[in-house]
Scaffold this motif. Sequence first.
Motif, PDB file in Angstrom:
ATOM      1  N   PHE A 115       1.806   6.006  -7.444  1.00  0.00           N
ATOM      2  CA  PHE A 115       0.687   6.575  -8.201  1.00  0.00           C
ATOM      3  C   PHE A 115       0.192   7.923  -7.670  1.00  0.00           C
ATOM      4  CE2 PHE A 115       0.425   1.962  -8.941  1.00  0.00           C
ATOM      5  CZ  PHE A 115       0.587   1.961 -10.315  1.00  0.00           C
ATOM      6  N   PHE A 116       0.571   8.266  -6.445  1.00  0.00           N
ATOM      7  CA  PHE A 116       0.094   9.517  -5.863  1.00  0.00           C
ATOM      8  C   PHE A 116       1.239  10.439  -5.462  1.00  0.00           C
ATOM      9  CE2 PHE A 116      -3.187   6.334  -5.373  1.00  0.00           C
ATOM     10  CZ  PHE A 116      -4.270   6.983  -5.928  1.00  0.00           C
ATOM     11  N   GLN A 117       2.447  10.104  -5.869  1.00  0.00           N
ATOM     12  CA  GLN A 117       3.652  10.912  -5.665  1.00  0.00           C
ATOM     13  C   GLN A 117       3.817  11.369  -4.212  1.00  0.00           C
ATOM     14  OE1 GLN A 117       1.604  11.538  -8.585  1.00  0.00           O
ATOM     15  NE2 GLN A 117       2.999  10.025  -9.420  1.00  0.00           N
TER      16      GLN A 117
ATOM     17  N   VAL B 269       0.843  -1.200   0.000  1.00  0.00           N
ATOM     18  CA  VAL B 269       0.000   0.000   0.000  1.00  0.00           C
ATOM     19  C   VAL B 269       0.878   1.251   0.000  1.00  0.00           C
ATOM     20  CG1 VAL B 269      -1.750   1.306   1.273  1.00  0.00           C
ATOM     21  CG2 VAL B 269      -1.919  -1.191   1.129  1.00  0.00           C
ATOM     22  N   VAL B 270       1.936   1.250   0.787  1.00  0.00           N
ATOM     23  CA  VAL B 270       2.871   2.380   0.797  1.00  0.00           C
ATOM     24  C   VAL B 270       3.469   2.565  -0.599  1.00  0.00           C
ATOM     25  CG1 VAL B 270       5.087   3.219   1.706  1.00  0.00           C
ATOM     26  CG2 VAL B 270       3.385   2.232   3.260  1.00  0.00           C
ATOM     27  N   HIS B 271       3.845   1.467  -1.228  1.00  0.00           N
ATOM     28  CA  HIS B 271       4.407   1.528  -2.584  1.00  0.00           C
ATOM     29  C   HIS B 271       3.395   2.132  -3.571  1.00  0.00           C
ATOM     30  CE1 HIS B 271       6.831   0.512  -6.032  1.00  0.00           C
ATOM     31  NE2 HIS B 271       5.822  -0.149  -6.549  1.00  0.00           N
TER      32      HIS B 271
ATOM     33  N   ALA C  37       3.056   8.626   2.798  1.00  0.00           N
ATOM     34  CA  ALA C  37       2.456   7.371   2.351  1.00  0.00           C
ATOM     35  C   ALA C  37       2.218   6.432   3.532  1.00  0.00           C
ATOM     36  CB  ALA C  37       3.346   6.702   1.304  1.00  0.00           C
ATOM     37  N   THR C  38       3.155   6.398   4.455  1.00  0.00           N
ATOM     38  CA  THR C  38       3.004   5.552   5.640  1.00  0.00           C
ATOM     39  C   THR C  38       1.853   6.047   6.508  1.00  0.00           C
ATOM     40  OG1 THR C  38       5.352   5.004   5.591  1.00  0.00           O
ATOM     41  CG2 THR C  38       4.198   4.621   7.671  1.00  0.00           C
ATOM     42  N   ARG C  39       1.735   7.375   6.673  1.00  0.00           N
ATOM     43  CA  ARG C  39       0.617   7.935   7.454  1.00  0.00           C
ATOM     44  C   ARG C  39      -0.727   7.577   6.830  1.00  0.00           C
ATOM     45  NH1 ARG C  39       3.919  12.464   8.007  1.00  0.00           N
ATOM     46  NH2 ARG C  39       2.815  13.563   6.357  1.00  0.00           N
ATOM     47  N   VAL C  40      -0.841   7.731   5.512  1.00  0.00           N
ATOM     48  CA  VAL C  40      -2.101   7.408   4.825  1.00  0.00           C
ATOM     49  C   VAL C  40      -2.393   5.913   4.947  1.00  0.00           C
ATOM     50  CG1 VAL C  40      -3.272   7.347   2.583  1.00  0.00           C
ATOM     51  CG2 VAL C  40      -1.972   9.379   3.254  1.00  0.00           C
TER      52      VAL C  40
END
Length: 121
Positions: free
Chosen positions: A65-67, A58-60, A73-76
């Motif tokens: 795809f969302f820069q 998911v982080v990847h 990314a980890t927080r999301v």
Amino acid sequence: MWTEPIKSGDQDDGAGGTGGGGADAGTVVVPKTRPKTKRPNMYRVLLLNDDYTPMEFVVHILERFFQMGREQATRVMLHVHHHGVGECGVFTYEVAETKVTQVMDFARKHQHPLQCVMEKK
């Protein structure tokens, strides 16, 4: 006597000469109107939590795809994990649709059941 017809742009300027209708003869004033443009509808791209897709995947996805940077990314990803759903970004319809398709295709290619959806904001 031979005279040439007056071409567009060669008309009398009202300072004498032939044609005699003054400066306003044949002139049409068209007011400039600005078209009223409407802002496009915006769409939220959301990731849905599942019990099978690895957190690192998911982080990847969020980075690719969302820069997003690794921290964001980890927080999301953790938000999705704890709350069941998380917003990846807000885009116009075409961009949101493309991102959803890209994420879903990438997840399927890697055999993960990750779900990505979009909703009107």
